[in-house]
Design an enzyme around this catalytic site. Structure first.
Site, PDB file in Angstrom:
ATOM      1  N   LYS A  51       0.825  -1.207   0.000  1.00 17.27           N
ATOM      2  CA  LYS A  51       0.000   0.000   0.000  1.00 17.27           C
ATOM      3  C   LYS A  51       0.862   1.260   0.000  1.00 17.27           C
ATOM      4  O   LYS A  51       0.456   2.293  -0.549  1.00 17.27           O
ATOM      5  CB  LYS A  51      -0.953   0.004   1.196  1.00 17.27           C
ATOM      6  N   HIS A 434     -21.977  15.312   3.686  1.00 18.03           N
ATOM      7  CA  HIS A 434     -21.817  15.684   2.279  1.00 18.03           C
ATOM      8  C   HIS A 434     -20.703  16.720   2.161  1.00 18.03           C
ATOM      9  O   HIS A 434     -20.639  17.641   2.978  1.00 18.03           O
ATOM     10  CB  HIS A 434     -23.127  16.279   1.749  1.00 18.03           C
TER      11      HIS A 434
END
Ligand code: NAD
Length: 456
Positions: A51, A434
């Site tokens: 990773k 959001h």
């Protein structure tokens, strides 16, 4: 006897060291025996180095493909040596962290190779120790297929790929499983020519079919040659792999050939025969509580062949430790997040659609495309989707399959919902922040109800 322990854990990977820490937390006098670096495959030769490399690959790829529109002008170039050093520094830092945790818990760290000498004893180096309970966490190593040429110097397993000091010009990858597809992503992101040769009809076998198809399409779009239903015949000099696909003999060449065909359990030289521990297909057989066939001896992690994932090994370690402390803990394997660090990432939990259908369960499917999610657009990653399967009548979440930026972080929400037996309506009713990628989970849950506002 050099010393006597309540619990001795053999192997210091994410299964073993976590188990040792929990044994110590539960008041047990604990030993951890490891003959290499602490952290096991995951930290030293697996998850973490991969990773670390993929993080730079993602940045490189995004700037190369979208630099201009991102408002980032000028060319960038890769210094793979610096990247390899960064990867090694991350590993070293995390390793020191584990060492500090082990020391802080007063665990006796024995840096030797352990061998069981009986049901309550083991040898490490020249010393003999007694232990009321022993936990085998010896892990796994890369498997290889016995094709002619498999021993050539250009054929590398995942350990060798992660130790490379320079980036190969091209790669042929044998095996389109998790390791194969992550390495394909890595090399292709750096603009290298990549060929994947997979024996089964699909790459990422076991993942939901929609995910496999979408990732195959994306890899091909980015120039990766993906051959499925293909059998490797031989590997010749210069990394030339001959393989058969659909009855036709073909060839692919790479400056390296990566062998990514699964992992085999490490059970040799552990003295298992001295205790009579039962094996199953080469893995150590365990019950739900991680008990082997010998009283007081447990096994956890890849050597058990249950699910070869670091986070499962750690969970097994905690379960085994609880049982050593006298509890009756059991592993539950139904909800395990599975992640693939492609670009975008893939993550899933629970049943695939094919499994739900095969089980004859009535189900609803909620789907939401990443292309309609603002955050994904900002992240330049419109490819992908969230698909959630729920029981048509009870709303039980049966499975979720995500291909999206940060999918590997998103899946935690689904796993927690499934673990706490939340229903699809509760996912839909949860107010999601959001703009986030996680909103796609809420949108897919709304879609399952036929009430998605951001989709026609
Ligand atoms: P895998 O089992 O996922 O994939 C191996 C693939 O090789 C399979 O698709 C198999 O069909 C194919 N194969 C086998 N023999 C072949 C042959 N002769 N020719 C062509 N293809 C052949 O194993 P892996 O990718 O090596 O990974 C090993 C383990 O490590 C897995 O359990 C995986 O879950 C784990 N892992 C996890 C992660 C992660 O969580 N992100 C990353 C890497 C590895």
């Amino acid at each position: 006897m050099a010393d006597t322990f309540d619990a001795a854990v053999i192997g210091g990977g994410p299964g073993g060291y976590v188990c040792a820490i929990r044994c110590a937390q539960l008041g047990k006098k604990t030993a951890l025996v490891e003959n290499r670096e602490l952290g096991g495959t995951c930290l030293n030769r697996g998850c973490i180095p991969t990773k670390a490399l993929l993080h730079t690959a993602e940045l490189y790829d995004e700037i190369k493909r979208h630099g201009k529109e991102l408002g980032l002008n000028g060319d960038i170039s890769l210094d793979f040596g610096a990247l390899a050093e960064r990867k090694d520094r991350i590993i070293e830092k995390l390793r020191r962290g584990i060492e500090a945790l082990v020391k802080g818990r007063k665990i006796t760290l024995i840096r030797e190779t352990a061998e069981l000498t009986g049901p309550k004893s083991f040898r490490a180096g020249t010393a003999e120790y007694a232990a009321d309970n022993m936990v085998i966490a010896s892990g796994s190593g890369p498997a290889a297929i016995p094709v002619p040429g498999a021993g050539r110097p250009e054929v590398l397993n995942s350990d060798a790929v992660l130790a490379l000091k320079s980036l190969p010009g091209s790669a042929v990858i044998i095996g389109g499983g998790v390791i194969g597809v992550e390495f394909a992503t890595l090399f292709a992101s750096f603009g290298r020519k990549v060929t994947v040769i997979e024996m089964l009809p699909r790459i990422l076998n076991g993942m939901d079919e929609d995910i496999c198809e979408a990732m195959t399409r994306l890899l091909k779009k980015r120039g990766v040659a993906v051959h499925t239903g293909a059998r490797v015949l031989e590997i010749a000099g210069g990394g030339v792999c001959s393989f058969e696909e659909g009855g036709v003999r073909k060839e692919a060449a790479g400056s390296i050939v990566v062998m990514a065909v699964g992992r085999r359990p490490l059970t040799k030289n552990l003295g298992l025969e001295k205790t009579g521990i039962a094996l199953e297909r080469g893995f150590i057989a365990v019950d739900e509580g991680l008990r082997t066939s010998v009283n007081g001896i447990y096994a956890i992690g890849d050597v058990t062949g249950k699910v070869q994932l670091a986070h499962v090994a750690s969970a097994q370690g905690l379960t085994a430790a609880a049982n050593i402390a006298g509890k009756n803990a059991k592993m539950a394997y139904a909800v395990i997040p599975a992640c693939v660090y492609t670009n975008p990432e893939i993550a899933s939990a629970g049943m695939t659609e094919a499994q739900v259908a095969a089980a004859g369960l009535p189900y609803r499917k909620g789907n939401f495309p990443a292309a309609a999610n603002g955050r994904s657009m900002i992240m330049n990653c419109p490819e992908g989707f969230v698909k959630i399967l729920s029981h048509k009548h009870t709303g039980e979440i049966l499975g979720a399959h995500i291909m999206a930026p940060r999918a590997t972080d998103m899946i935690g929400e689904i796993a927690a919902a499934m673990r706490s037996e939340a229903v699809i309506e509760e996912l839909a009713d949860t107010i999601h922040a959001h703009p986030t990628v996680n909103e796609m989970i809420m949108e897919a849950a709304h879609d399952a109800e036929g009430l998605c506002c951001h989709k026609l």
